[in-house]
Design an enzyme around this catalytic site. Sequence first.
Site, PDB file in Angstrom:
ATOM      1  N   ASN A  48       0.837  -1.202   0.000  1.00  0.00           N
ATOM      2  CA  ASN A  48       0.000   0.000   0.000  1.00  0.00           C
ATOM      3  C   ASN A  48       0.871   1.251   0.000  1.00  0.00           C
ATOM      4  OD1 ASN A  48       0.515  -1.045   2.641  1.00  0.00           O
ATOM      5  ND2 ASN A  48      -1.039   0.268   3.550  1.00  0.00           N
ATOM      6  N   GLU A  50       0.325   5.303   0.695  1.00  0.00           N
ATOM      7  CA  GLU A  50      -0.586   6.348   1.172  1.00  0.00           C
ATOM      8  C   GLU A  50      -0.104   7.719   0.712  1.00  0.00           C
ATOM      9  OE1 GLU A  50      -0.915   5.575   5.412  1.00  0.00           O
ATOM     10  OE2 GLU A  50      -2.115   3.787   5.013  1.00  0.00           O
ATOM     11  N   CYS A  59      -4.179   0.620  -2.405  1.00  0.00           N
ATOM     12  CA  CYS A  59      -3.960  -0.607  -1.628  1.00  0.00           C
ATOM     13  C   CYS A  59      -2.897  -1.496  -2.262  1.00  0.00           C
ATOM     14  CB  CYS A  59      -5.248  -1.417  -1.543  1.00  0.00           C
ATOM     15  SG  CYS A  59      -6.575  -0.639  -0.642  1.00  0.00           S
ATOM     16  N   GLU A  61      -3.101  -4.659  -2.967  1.00  0.00           N
ATOM     17  CA  GLU A  61      -3.624  -5.559  -4.000  1.00  0.00           C
ATOM     18  C   GLU A  61      -3.644  -4.872  -5.356  1.00  0.00           C
ATOM     19  OE1 GLU A  61      -4.861  -4.863  -1.022  1.00  0.00           O
ATOM     20  OE2 GLU A  61      -6.256  -6.388  -0.317  1.00  0.00           O
ATOM     21  N   CYS A  92     -10.473  -4.893   0.163  1.00  0.00           N
ATOM     22  CA  CYS A  92     -11.543  -3.890   0.140  1.00  0.00           C
ATOM     23  C   CYS A  92     -12.343  -4.002  -1.164  1.00  0.00           C
ATOM     24  CB  CYS A  92     -10.955  -2.491   0.297  1.00  0.00           C
ATOM     25  SG  CYS A  92     -10.250  -1.813  -1.218  1.00  0.00           S
ATOM     26  N   CYS A  95     -10.547  -3.057  -4.469  1.00  0.00           N
ATOM     27  CA  CYS A  95      -9.588  -4.082  -4.920  1.00  0.00           C
ATOM     28  C   CYS A  95     -10.316  -5.304  -5.463  1.00  0.00           C
ATOM     29  CB  CYS A  95      -8.647  -4.467  -3.780  1.00  0.00           C
ATOM     30  SG  CYS A  95      -7.507  -3.120  -3.385  1.00  0.00           S
TER      31      CYS A  95
END
Length: 136
Positions: A48, A50, A59, A61, A92, A95
């Site tokens: 991930n 940010e 993310c 994934e 999530c 993803c």
Amino acid sequence: MANIDEKMIEKLVEQAMQISRNAYCPYSKFPVGAAVLTERGDIFTGCNVENASLGLTVCAERNAVFHMIAEGQQQIVVVVVYTPTPTPSAPCGACRQVINEFGPAAQIICVCDGPDRLQVSLAELLPNSFDRSSLE
Ligand code: THU
């Protein structure tokens, strides 16, 4: 799970955990790693990333899937996701949708710091999905 070698699963788990160490997550302090296995047997990883503008976070994934696409592959067989939690967490919704584009039949294996693993198909995580056929 049919046809996926246990040794390969362990390799994916190892790589997902390893790549999580590169996560850029100063805001959540929640490092995630993902490893995608393709139909050709190659592995692509992601963590991930940010941003101070929090909504721009991507993310692990999706970064792994985008890495796969950038390297010229498009068929996902397995995604392993590592989260630093006592029990496994599933990807999530965003993803799930992105994985669905390239691996509607993919197996998703969620691993964590505890002994439990969650293994589900993407179709179980995203039933009645919107996909390219929905645009026809
Ligand atoms: N995150 C992932 O990378 N993958 C998931 O499956 C769940 C959440 C990231 C996004 C954010 O950087 C942090 O974890 C906390 O939500």
